[in-house]
Design a protein around this motif. Structure first.
Motif, PDB file in Angstrom:
ATOM      1  N   GLU A  61      50.540  48.268  38.232  1.00  0.00           N
ATOM      2  CA  GLU A  61      50.372  48.915  39.595  1.00  0.00           C
ATOM      3  C   GLU A  61      49.819  50.241  39.124  1.00  0.00           C
ATOM      4  N   THR A  71      44.284  46.225  45.336  1.00  0.00           N
ATOM      5  CA  THR A  71      45.537  45.949  45.835  1.00  0.00           C
ATOM      6  C   THR A  71      45.515  44.696  46.794  1.00  0.00           C
ATOM      7  N   LYS A 127      44.750  38.944  44.594  1.00  0.00           N
ATOM      8  CA  LYS A 127      46.082  38.001  44.331  1.00  0.00           C
ATOM      9  C   LYS A 127      46.452  38.339  42.965  1.00  0.00           C
ATOM     10  N   ARG A 128      47.828  38.875  42.835  1.00  0.00           N
ATOM     11  CA  ARG A 128      48.377  39.442  41.789  1.00  0.00           C
ATOM     12  C   ARG A 128      48.428  38.562  40.587  1.00  0.00           C
ATOM     13  N   THR A 155      44.785  38.020  48.761  1.00  0.00           N
ATOM     14  CA  THR A 155      45.964  37.637  49.262  1.00  0.00           C
ATOM     15  C   THR A 155      45.844  37.196  50.820  1.00  0.00           C
TER      16      THR A 155
END
Length: 611
Positions: free
Chosen positions: A10, A25, A28-29, A216
């Motif tokens: 992060e 941000t 998709k992580r 996301t």
């Protein structure tokens, strides 16, 4: 990923946003972690912390990292059936309208799809009309990819373009193929962040293929709301094959779901009708002025929170002092179209909430919106969008209020958690409905993830091909490998010939159906039984065949075998041969297993002798 690794990651994203203006941000992580982790592994870093330190010292690393994250895998006329549909069905629909034509290729990468669209429209209109009517905006967050689109392509990169189109639309400059200068002025390339920048408006066609899948669900919702605003009322959205819009039916409706072409769901707004009425005569214009005065009477003056009012024509009618200070509104902004002002999308996109308030005639509240003040302090606001309705029931405007709730946000979070716990019992009663919706979302997410992985593999393959070209000294060894592959191919071809020979010589009717239940093989005995040749049925759906065999009676059995429930089954049915003779026919269905899943069904059709 451990808690410490998560904090380091992060911190890395925050550094990229603050120092390079790239806000990841909304991505998709798991995809981000995988792509950045790959770069860390190449540099022998075991965690994200040391890599952040490395970035802070080596500025030349940023383009390499962005190239890893932004997988610019594309091609001219990518997914040809979809482009054939665009050329045959969508382009005539757009070009038959009068006036200019505006296209936006969002997430254009290195520009192949923008140029593909240009060639399709130019073929339909002719070069002169194309230059007069068409404007194509091609944007991407990656400046390096845009530079490639401007500078042209290598012979290998343009190989997928038909030779006739290549000679017609491209010219060589310095060993590279560039789009013809006479047509190039119809295209505008520029950097654009789908998450932060205002959308291009008044579009007839918006192309955004295999880009949304990297974001996301929340980020996709925001981007699609902007796309809805950007399109004309009859505008069209062209997505990639991994993007389905299963949960956005209120904004877009499918034109052809298979080809991923959607149309904007229109929302008739009162302010558009009022504008037409004002242009029709002075009396109506006078009424509009009266409504403006009525708006100011209805808007609450002296409230302790920021408030702005937008009239029915979509212009900023009023902003109180807290709003001017908070949102940096100047005196000259009053009277301007609201959509042209930064406050229409910052601190949040307001058009969707305003449309909802206008449609439902009810206030819309949006909680917990973050905003950074000019002095650098971060605050949280609750935004209330309220329709202003006159005594005669006419909606004359919209009031937007921003209430500072920073000091009570922690308490609000506690209350929200308590509310969610209470609602859990009620939500369990609706689980059967929500399970189906969750399954749809999970399937879409899985498809997007698989497509992302596929493009990563394609990107890796392209890197390997580049390395292979640089290592020409090993051509002799590679030639030996190619020879071996050719020999294996010949063996496979012989096996295929052997398979067709077997099916062609058995005395029973045989057919092979693929996973879509389309006919792939149809032997001579089947042709003799039912009177249709192999070339007449191969590639067609089995259940659509017009033959003496009652295929619809076999539907349940065949589909059960396709799912391997069971893997083998048979059924005796009444049928009629090509000579009109009625027979009893035993049809056996056997699962055809592929490498990882069921690949189809083999059908054996046997005429039973009369007892």
């Amino acid at each position: 990923m451990t808690l410490e690794a998560g904090k380091q990651f992060e911190a890395l994203l925050e550094y990229l946003r603050e120092n390079r203006g790239f806000d990841f941000t909304g991505y998709k992580r798991n995809t981000l972690v995988r792509r950045v982790g790959k770069r860390c592994a190449e540099l022998k870093f075991e965690s994200f912390g040391p890599y952040l330190d490395y970035l802070q010292v080596h500025a030349e690393e940023f383009p390499i990292l962005f190239d890893k994250i932004l997988i610019n895998v594309t091609d001219f006329f990518r997914d040809p059936p979809a482009w054939n549909y665009i050329a045959g069905q969508i382009v005539p629909r757009i070009t038959k309208k009068e006036g200019g034509i505006r296209l936006w290729s969002a997430g254009a990468a290195s520009g192949e799809e923008a140029y593909s669209a240009a060639m399709v429209f130019c073929e339909a209109l002719g070069q002169e009309t194309f230059l007069r009517r068409v404007k194509i905006y091609a944007t991407d967050v990656d400046e390096e990819a845009l530079n490639k689109a401007r500078s042209g392509y290598s012979e290998k990169e343009i190989a997928s373009v038909d030779a006739k189109l290549r000679s017609k639309y491209f010219e060589t400059q310095g060993g590279r193929f560039v789009f013809r200068a006479a047509l190039r002025r119809a295209l505008i390339f520029g950097r654009h962040d789908l998450m932060q920048d205002a959308p291009i408006s008044r579009l007839d066609l918006l192309i955004c293929r295999n880009t949304l899948m990297y974001f996301t669900a929340e980020a996709q919702e925001r981007i699609l709301a902007r796309f809805h605003y950007a399109l004309n009322e009859d505008g069209l959205l062209f997505l990639g094959r991994a993007e389905m819009l299963l949960t956005h039916g209120t904004m877009f409706a499918p034109v052809d779901f298979k080809q991923r072409v959607f149309t904007k769901v229109p929302r008739l707004q009162l302010r558009d009708r009022l504008m037409l009425m004002a242009q029709a005569g002075n009396a109506e214009a006078t009424n509009q002025v009266a409504r403006q005065i009525r708006i100011r009477e209805l808007a609450a003056e002296g409230v302790p929170f920021a408030q702005v009012v937008i009239d029915a024509l979509g212009n900023l009618a009023m902003a109180n002092q807290p709003a001017r200070k908070l949102l940096d509104i100047r005196d000259g902004d009053v009277g301007r179209p609201f959509k042209e002002l930064a406050l229409s999308y910052r601190p949040l996109e307001l058009h969707g909430a305003m449309d909802q308030a206008s449609r439902d005639r009810q206030a819309v509240s949006i909680a917990g919106i973050g905003h950074t003040l000019p002095d650098g302090n971060a605050r949280q606001f609750d935004v209330n969008v309220t329709p202003l309705i006159d005594d005669d029931g006419t909606m004359v405007g919209t009031s937007v209020g921003l209430v500072d709730v920073t000091n009570v946000s922690a308490l609000r979070d506690d209350l929200e958690r308590s509310r969610q716990e209470v609602e859990t019992t009620h939500e369990e009663l609706q689980s059967s409905n929500e399970e189906l919706e969750t399954t749809n979302e999970e399937l879409q997410s899985t498809v997007e993830e698989l497509e992302t992985t596929n493009e990563e593999l394609q990107s890796t393959n392209e890197e390997l091909e580049t390395m292979n070209e640089e290592l020409e000294s090993t051509n002799a060894e590679l030639e030996g490998i190619n020879t071996d592959l050719r020999q294996r191919t010949e063996v496979v071809n012989r096996l295929n010939v052997f398979l067709h020979a077997i099916l062609g010589n058995i005395k029973l009717g045989a057919a092979v159906l693929d996973a879509e239940l389309d006919v792939q093989v149809w032997n001579d005995r089947a042709a003799d039984l039912w009177g249709v040749r192999s070339d007449e049925v191969v590639g067609n759906p089995f259940f659509d065949l017009d033959i003496g065999l009652p295929t619809k009676e076999l539907r349940t059995m065949i589909r059960g075998v396709l799912r391997s429930k069971p893997s083998h089954d048979e059924l005796v049915v009444n049928a009629m041969t090509r000579r009109g003779r009625r027979i009893r026919c035993r049809v056996s269905a056997i699962t055809l297993a592929g490498p990882a899943r069921v690949g189809g069904v083999v059908l054996v059709m046997e005429e039973l002798k009369a007892e």
